[in-house]
Design a protein around this motif. Structure first.
Motif, PDB file in Angstrom:
ATOM      1  N   PRO A  39      -0.514  10.417  -7.919  1.00 38.81           N
ATOM      2  CA  PRO A  39      -0.366   9.345  -6.926  1.00 38.81           C
ATOM      3  C   PRO A  39       1.023   9.380  -6.288  1.00 38.81           C
ATOM      4  CG  PRO A  39      -1.358   8.520  -8.932  1.00 38.81           C
ATOM      5  CD  PRO A  39      -0.906   9.903  -9.235  1.00 38.81           C
ATOM      6  N   GLY A  40       1.061   9.339  -4.982  1.00 40.14           N
ATOM      7  CA  GLY A  40       2.341   9.310  -4.286  1.00 40.14           C
ATOM      8  C   GLY A  40       2.953  10.675  -4.031  1.00 40.14           C
ATOM      9  N   GLN A  41       2.439  11.701  -4.687  1.00 41.17           N
ATOM     10  CA  GLN A  41       2.969  13.066  -4.505  1.00 41.17           C
ATOM     11  C   GLN A  41       2.001  13.965  -3.749  1.00 41.17           C
ATOM     12  OE1 GLN A  41       6.039  14.318  -5.574  1.00 41.17           O
ATOM     13  NE2 GLN A  41       6.560  12.214  -6.098  1.00 41.17           N
ATOM     14  N   GLY A  42       0.785  13.512  -3.605  1.00 47.86           N
ATOM     15  CA  GLY A  42      -0.187  14.355  -2.924  1.00 47.86           C
ATOM     16  C   GLY A  42      -0.542  15.566  -3.756  1.00 47.86           C
ATOM     17  N   LEU A  43      -0.856  16.656  -3.082  1.00 46.61           N
ATOM     18  CA  LEU A  43      -1.192  17.890  -3.775  1.00 46.61           C
ATOM     19  C   LEU A  43       0.020  18.814  -3.781  1.00 46.61           C
ATOM     20  CD1 LEU A  43      -4.065  16.782  -2.798  1.00 46.61           C
ATOM     21  CD2 LEU A  43      -4.801  19.165  -2.975  1.00 46.61           C
ATOM     22  N   GLN A  44       0.427  19.189  -4.965  1.00 44.36           N
ATOM     23  CA  GLN A  44       1.541  20.109  -5.122  1.00 44.36           C
ATOM     24  C   GLN A  44       0.987  21.476  -5.526  1.00 44.36           C
ATOM     25  OE1 GLN A  44       4.905  19.105  -4.594  1.00 44.36           O
ATOM     26  NE2 GLN A  44       3.838  17.325  -3.778  1.00 44.36           N
ATOM     27  N   PHE A  45       1.365  22.505  -4.773  1.00 36.80           N
ATOM     28  CA  PHE A  45       0.867  23.847  -5.007  1.00 36.80           C
ATOM     29  C   PHE A  45       1.452  24.429  -6.289  1.00 36.80           C
ATOM     30  CE2 PHE A  45      -0.754  27.939  -3.962  1.00 36.80           C
ATOM     31  CZ  PHE A  45       0.237  28.864  -4.238  1.00 36.80           C
ATOM     32  N   LEU A  46       0.562  24.942  -7.131  1.00 30.85           N
ATOM     33  CA  LEU A  46       0.997  25.580  -8.377  1.00 30.85           C
ATOM     34  C   LEU A  46       1.072  27.089  -8.221  1.00 30.85           C
ATOM     35  CD1 LEU A  46      -1.079  23.391 -10.782  1.00 30.85           C
ATOM     36  CD2 LEU A  46       1.346  23.854 -11.125  1.00 30.85           C
ATOM     37  N   PHE A  47      -0.077  27.720  -7.978  1.00 29.26           N
ATOM     38  CA  PHE A  47      -0.111  29.160  -7.762  1.00 29.26           C
ATOM     39  C   PHE A  47      -1.437  29.577  -7.145  1.00 29.26           C
ATOM     40  CE2 PHE A  47       0.637  28.339 -12.414  1.00 29.26           C
ATOM     41  CZ  PHE A  47      -0.656  27.969 -12.741  1.00 29.26           C
ATOM     42  N   GLU A  48      -1.431  30.820  -6.650  1.00 28.97           N
ATOM     43  CA  GLU A  48      -2.636  31.385  -6.054  1.00 28.97           C
ATOM     44  C   GLU A  48      -2.831  32.799  -6.600  1.00 28.97           C
ATOM     45  OE1 GLU A  48      -2.344  32.467  -1.998  1.00 28.97           O
ATOM     46  OE2 GLU A  48      -4.444  33.060  -1.845  1.00 28.97           O
ATOM     47  N   TYR A  49      -4.072  33.123  -6.910  1.00 29.95           N
ATOM     48  CA  TYR A  49      -4.418  34.453  -7.402  1.00 29.95           C
ATOM     49  C   TYR A  49      -5.431  35.107  -6.489  1.00 29.95           C
ATOM     50  CZ  TYR A  49      -1.951  33.385 -11.668  1.00 29.95           C
ATOM     51  OH  TYR A  49      -0.968  33.063 -12.563  1.00 29.95           O
ATOM     52  N   PHE A  50      -5.289  36.394  -6.347  1.00 32.42           N
ATOM     53  CA  PHE A  50      -6.231  37.202  -5.577  1.00 32.42           C
ATOM     54  C   PHE A  50      -6.375  38.535  -6.287  1.00 32.42           C
ATOM     55  CE2 PHE A  50      -8.674  38.600  -2.086  1.00 32.42           C
ATOM     56  CZ  PHE A  50      -8.295  39.894  -1.775  1.00 32.42           C
ATOM     57  N   LEU A  83       4.850  13.857 -20.605  1.00 37.54           N
ATOM     58  CA  LEU A  83       4.114  12.728 -20.051  1.00 37.54           C
ATOM     59  C   LEU A  83       3.882  12.916 -18.551  1.00 37.54           C
ATOM     60  CD1 LEU A  83       5.831   9.695 -21.842  1.00 37.54           C
ATOM     61  CD2 LEU A  83       3.687  10.830 -22.439  1.00 37.54           C
ATOM     62  N   GLY A  84       4.861  13.484 -17.868  1.00 35.98           N
ATOM     63  CA  GLY A  84       4.770  13.680 -16.423  1.00 35.98           C
ATOM     64  C   GLY A  84       3.754  14.717 -15.989  1.00 35.98           C
ATOM     65  N   ASP A  85       3.161  15.423 -16.943  1.00 36.33           N
ATOM     66  CA  ASP A  85       2.133  16.402 -16.605  1.00 36.33           C
ATOM     67  C   ASP A  85       0.772  15.749 -16.413  1.00 36.33           C
ATOM     68  OD1 ASP A  85       3.571  18.785 -18.967  1.00 36.33           O
ATOM     69  OD2 ASP A  85       4.045  18.419 -16.845  1.00 36.33           O
ATOM     70  N   SER A  86       0.690  14.460 -16.715  1.00 36.27           N
ATOM     71  CA  SER A  86      -0.564  13.739 -16.494  1.00 36.27           C
ATOM     72  C   SER A  86      -0.898  13.781 -15.007  1.00 36.27           C
ATOM     73  CB  SER A  86      -0.441  12.286 -16.945  1.00 36.27           C
ATOM     74  OG  SER A  86      -0.276  12.208 -18.339  1.00 36.27           O
ATOM     75  N   ALA A  87      -2.061  14.292 -14.678  1.00 30.92           N
ATOM     76  CA  ALA A  87      -2.420  14.494 -13.270  1.00 30.92           C
ATOM     77  C   ALA A  87      -3.858  14.978 -13.176  1.00 30.92           C
ATOM     78  CB  ALA A  87      -1.493  15.526 -12.620  1.00 30.92           C
ATOM     79  N   LEU A  88      -4.319  15.056 -11.940  1.00 31.14           N
ATOM     80  CA  LEU A  88      -5.590  15.718 -11.641  1.00 31.14           C
ATOM     81  C   LEU A  88      -5.240  17.142 -11.208  1.00 31.14           C
ATOM     82  CD1 LEU A  88      -8.694  15.434 -11.255  1.00 31.14           C
ATOM     83  CD2 LEU A  88      -8.212  14.869  -8.862  1.00 31.14           C
ATOM     84  N   TYR A  89      -5.778  18.121 -11.888  1.00 36.27           N
ATOM     85  CA  TYR A  89      -5.529  19.513 -11.548  1.00 36.27           C
ATOM     86  C   TYR A  89      -6.743  20.056 -10.797  1.00 36.27           C
ATOM     87  CZ  TYR A  89      -1.394  19.193 -14.366  1.00 36.27           C
ATOM     88  OH  TYR A  89      -0.170  18.810 -14.839  1.00 36.27           O
ATOM     89  N   LEU A  90      -6.491  20.467  -9.583  1.00 37.58           N
ATOM     90  CA  LEU A  90      -7.555  20.918  -8.700  1.00 37.58           C
ATOM     91  C   LEU A  90      -7.494  22.427  -8.502  1.00 37.58           C
ATOM     92  CD1 LEU A  90      -7.219  18.123  -6.017  1.00 37.58           C
ATOM     93  CD2 LEU A  90      -9.216  18.490  -7.467  1.00 37.58           C
ATOM     94  N   CYS A  91      -8.651  23.019  -8.564  1.00 36.80           N
ATOM     95  CA  CYS A  91      -8.794  24.442  -8.295  1.00 36.80           C
ATOM     96  C   CYS A  91      -9.551  24.586  -6.980  1.00 36.80           C
ATOM     97  CB  CYS A  91      -9.566  25.098  -9.440  1.00 36.80           C
ATOM     98  SG  CYS A  91     -10.125  26.773  -9.107  1.00 36.80           S
ATOM     99  N   ALA A  92      -9.173  25.579  -6.199  1.00 38.29           N
ATOM    100  CA  ALA A  92      -9.852  25.832  -4.928  1.00 38.29           C
ATOM    101  C   ALA A  92     -10.045  27.329  -4.746  1.00 38.29           C
ATOM    102  CB  ALA A  92      -9.043  25.265  -3.768  1.00 38.29           C
ATOM    103  N   SER A  93     -11.177  27.699  -4.216  1.00 34.45           N
ATOM    104  CA  SER A  93     -11.405  29.119  -3.944  1.00 34.45           C
ATOM    105  C   SER A  93     -11.552  29.332  -2.438  1.00 34.45           C
ATOM    106  CB  SER A  93     -12.645  29.635  -4.686  1.00 34.45           C
ATOM    107  OG  SER A  93     -13.849  29.105  -4.146  1.00 34.45           O
TER     108      SER A  93
END
Lengths: 114, 114
Positions: A39-50, A83-93
């Motif tokens: 909440p309040g941070q939006g989506l933060q990019f972690l990494f991308e694999y190809f 504690l700050g790792d609490s979040a929704l982790y989204l994957c996208a293809s």
């Protein structure tokens, strides 16, 4: 056609533990991206694999890691949970080519760290 | 580096009224632009995208957006909203060259009031 599948959908961990999240992309999609949503941070990019190679990486500490397998399925791992790792982790293809950046999202894995 | 600014964190609007959700981006090169919608407890789904060509883009559910290069904006509009449009909306940008990540804004919560 099945969509992006993420498992588990919900999980609760305690500080110091580690967690592994899984993502199965849409059939034929070879690119997988991971985002952290808070909440309040939006989506933060972690990494991308190809094709099993990390192509882009966001500004997260080394506790966050990922990998992609030959069948394009991907996992991400968070070690020494905080504690700050609490979040929704989204994957996208995405389908490549063309590399337009259009992403197809899973429903996410909601991590709660106590 | 690319970035996205969504100027409003929350937008309340009465049912059947028009709505505009604002998005500005910054990038040193040409870009692809996207709007995604997220309904509660779901992942994101694509509403519309601008890759090239006509600057007015039409998407699903009656939404449209206009790409304005001089103002670096990509505002989302709908002439008449419905209760079912209540959701969070994310603007996203990707540089058109190479294998660049997709960067998201922090989101705008649209609340449609009956």
């Amino acid at each position: 056609k099945a969509g992006v599948t993420q498992t588990p959908r919900y999980l609760i961990k305690t500080r110091g533990q580690q967690v592994t999240l899984s993502c199965s992309p849409i059939s034929g999609h070879r690119s997988v991206s991971w985002y952290q949503q808070t909440p309040g941070q939006g989506l933060q990019f972690l990494f991308e694999y190809f094709s099993e190679t990390q192509r882009n990486k966001g500004n997260f500490p080394g506790r966050f890691s990922g990998r992609q397998f030959s069948n394009s399925r991907s996992e991400m791992n968070v070690s020494t949970l905080e504690l700050g790792d609490s979040a929704l982790y989204l994957c996208a293809s995405s389908l490549e080519p063309p590399n337009t950046g259009e992403l197809f999202f899973g429903e996410g894995s909601r991590l709660t760290v106590l | 580096a690319q970035s996205v600014t969504q100027l409003d964190s929350q937008v309340p609007v009465f049912e059947e009224a028009p709505v505009e959700l604002r998005c500005n981006y910054s990038s040193s090169v040409s870009v692809y632009l996207f709007w995604y919608v997220q309904y509660p407890n779901q992942g994101l789904q694509l509403l519309l995208k601008y890759l090239s060509g006509s600057t007015l883009v039409k998407g699903i559910n009656g939404f449209e957006a206009e790409f304005n290069k001089s103002q670096t904006s990509f505002h989302l509009r709908k002439p008449s909203v419905h209760i079912s449009d209540t959701a969070e909306y994310f603007c996203a940008v990707r540089d058109s060259g190479g294998y660049q990540k997709v960067t998201f804004g922090i989101g705008t919560k649209l609340q449609v009031i009956p």
